[in-house]
Design a protein around this motif. Structure first.
Motif, PDB file in Angstrom:
ATOM      1  N   TYR A  16     -65.040 -90.224  11.812  1.00  0.00           N
ATOM      2  CA  TYR A  16     -64.256 -90.897  10.510  1.00  0.00           C
ATOM      3  C   TYR A  16     -64.046 -88.850  10.924  1.00  0.00           C
ATOM      4  N   GLN A  17     -62.990 -88.601  10.249  1.00  0.00           N
ATOM      5  CA  GLN A  17     -62.744 -87.306   9.874  1.00  0.00           C
ATOM      6  C   GLN A  17     -62.507 -87.346   8.528  1.00  0.00           C
ATOM      7  N   PRO A  18     -62.612 -85.782   8.124  1.00  0.00           N
ATOM      8  CA  PRO A  18     -61.905 -85.910   6.510  1.00  0.00           C
ATOM      9  C   PRO A  18     -60.283 -85.237   6.201  1.00  0.00           C
ATOM     10  N   ILE A  19     -59.783 -86.246   5.969  1.00  0.00           N
ATOM     11  CA  ILE A  19     -58.561 -85.202   5.204  1.00  0.00           C
ATOM     12  C   ILE A  19     -58.951 -84.977   3.572  1.00  0.00           C
ATOM     13  N   GLU A  31     -60.445 -90.073   8.059  1.00  0.00           N
ATOM     14  CA  GLU A  31     -59.453 -90.909   9.267  1.00  0.00           C
ATOM     15  C   GLU A  31     -60.958 -91.786  10.013  1.00  0.00           C
ATOM     16  N   ALA A  32     -60.392 -93.314  10.588  1.00  0.00           N
ATOM     17  CA  ALA A  32     -61.375 -94.464  10.974  1.00  0.00           C
ATOM     18  C   ALA A  32     -60.582 -94.257  12.279  1.00  0.00           C
ATOM     19  N   LEU A  33     -61.439 -92.851  13.270  1.00  0.00           N
ATOM     20  CA  LEU A  33     -60.605 -92.657  15.069  1.00  0.00           C
ATOM     21  C   LEU A  33     -61.745 -93.361  15.806  1.00  0.00           C
ATOM     22  N   LEU A  34     -61.441 -95.108  16.776  1.00  0.00           N
ATOM     23  CA  LEU A  34     -61.500 -95.529  17.675  1.00  0.00           C
ATOM     24  C   LEU A  34     -61.974 -94.567  18.351  1.00  0.00           C
ATOM     25  N   ARG A  35     -63.772 -94.901  19.108  1.00  0.00           N
ATOM     26  CA  ARG A  35     -64.739 -94.404  20.297  1.00  0.00           C
ATOM     27  C   ARG A  35     -65.335 -95.626  21.025  1.00  0.00           C
ATOM     28  N   GLN A 224     -56.305 -81.606   8.105  1.00  0.00           N
ATOM     29  CA  GLN A 224     -56.490 -81.951   8.357  1.00  0.00           C
ATOM     30  C   GLN A 224     -56.712 -81.578   9.443  1.00  0.00           C
ATOM     31  N   GLY A 225     -58.192 -81.732  10.840  1.00  0.00           N
ATOM     32  CA  GLY A 225     -57.684 -81.023  11.443  1.00  0.00           C
ATOM     33  C   GLY A 225     -59.733 -80.190  12.180  1.00  0.00           C
ATOM     34  N   ALA A 232     -66.578 -87.162  13.517  1.00  0.00           N
ATOM     35  CA  ALA A 232     -68.472 -87.581  13.450  1.00  0.00           C
ATOM     36  C   ALA A 232     -67.842 -88.993  12.634  1.00  0.00           C
ATOM     37  N   LEU A 233     -69.800 -88.973  13.357  1.00  0.00           N
ATOM     38  CA  LEU A 233     -70.888 -90.816  13.001  1.00  0.00           C
ATOM     39  C   LEU A 233     -70.684 -90.372  10.663  1.00  0.00           C
ATOM     40  N   LEU A 234     -69.970 -91.255  10.364  1.00  0.00           N
ATOM     41  CA  LEU A 234     -70.145 -91.153   8.753  1.00  0.00           C
ATOM     42  C   LEU A 234     -71.436 -90.006   8.173  1.00  0.00           C
ATOM     43  N   GLN A 235     -72.606 -90.912   9.216  1.00  0.00           N
ATOM     44  CA  GLN A 235     -74.129 -90.714   8.729  1.00  0.00           C
ATOM     45  C   GLN A 235     -73.845 -88.615   8.774  1.00  0.00           C
ATOM     46  N   GLU A 236     -72.564 -88.092   9.513  1.00  0.00           N
ATOM     47  CA  GLU A 236     -72.827 -86.520  10.147  1.00  0.00           C
ATOM     48  C   GLU A 236     -71.624 -86.044   9.296  1.00  0.00           C
TER      49      GLU A 236
END
Length: 237
Positions: A16-19, A31-35, A224-225, A232-236
């Motif tokens: 998940y990347q913050p905006i 933004e949720a990003l598949l990994r 974002q960027g 990162a994982l949400l917990q991070e």
């Protein structure tokens, strides 16, 4: 591992990347990003799914898992927006409307928290009434974003017809923004267009302090960027 098994066993997760809202100096959402460890490049997973005619299955499983992970996060994230990529072919699939309404019935996430980003990773069939499908989803309270505007298949006709709630400018506009008058002019143009038409602009790919500074000077309100926050994982996060 064959793609059927990959999808069925959900051998993927999400970063998940913050905006950020630059004006209010607060976070707007993620933004949720598949990994996946099976497919280090997520595009390879979607290419394999396309070859097996399983794009819809992969796309909807990814959306479902991204929402499930998000709703299990701590309370502080509850009111932030969740941006999730969706393929045009998924949006116009007759099964998708029921899929998304069923998700809302079974999860705590509200429609007004969800932003569906129309992905640029495939063309869409212009013979289909794409706008009608978009409007049905918007009636539920879902926000619509056009992703990677400035590259790929997005064009002004698509922007005008869909009337997105968000326009996400591709990272190519951010790269060395402080050194390019042409990029600054184009961002200024999009910023004015969005302000006039009640659209929220998000500039992607900010990686340096100078790029962020110039984006703010141009009036960009959301961004974002890597400079603002890496996926990162949400917990991070």
């Amino acid at each position: 591992m064959i793609i059927d098994q990959f999808i069925e066993e959900e051998q993927f997760y999400h970063y998940y990347q913050p905006i950020f809202d630059l004006k209010r100096q607060k976070q707007l959402g993620y933004e949720a990003l598949l990994r996946s460890r099976v497919y280090p490049n997520p595009e390879f997973a979607f290419q394999a799914a396309k070859r097996a005619s399983l794009l819809y299955e992969l796309d909807t499983k990814s959306i479902k898992k991204a929402i499930a992970t998000y709703q299990d996060a701590n309370v502080k994230k509850a009111e932030l927006l969740l941006f999730i990529n969706v393929l045009p072919s998924t949006l116009v699939d007759p099964r998708f409307y029921s899929f998304i309404t069923d998700l809302f019935n079974k999860s705590s996430i509200q429609a007004h928290q969800l932003v569906l980003e129309v992905s640029e990773s495939e063309t869409f069939d212009e013979s289909l009434d794409f706008v009608t499908y978009i409007h049905r989803l918007r009636e539920l309270g879902i926000w619509i974003a056009l992703d990677d505007v400035g590259t790929g298949y997005a064009n002004f006709n698509m922007i005008i017809e869909i009337e997105p709630d968000f326009i996400k400018l591709d990272r190519l506009f951010s790269s060395q923004l402080n050194q390019s008058k042409q990029k600054q002019s184009l961002i200024y143009f999009f910023q004015n267009y969005c302000q006039t038409n009640q659209i929220q602009l998000i500039l992607e790919g900010l990686e340096t302090k100078n790029e962020l500074t110039y984006a703010k000077e141009l009036g960009v309100l959301h961004a974002q960027g890597y400079y603002l926050g890496r996926p990162a994982l949400l917990q991070e996060c």
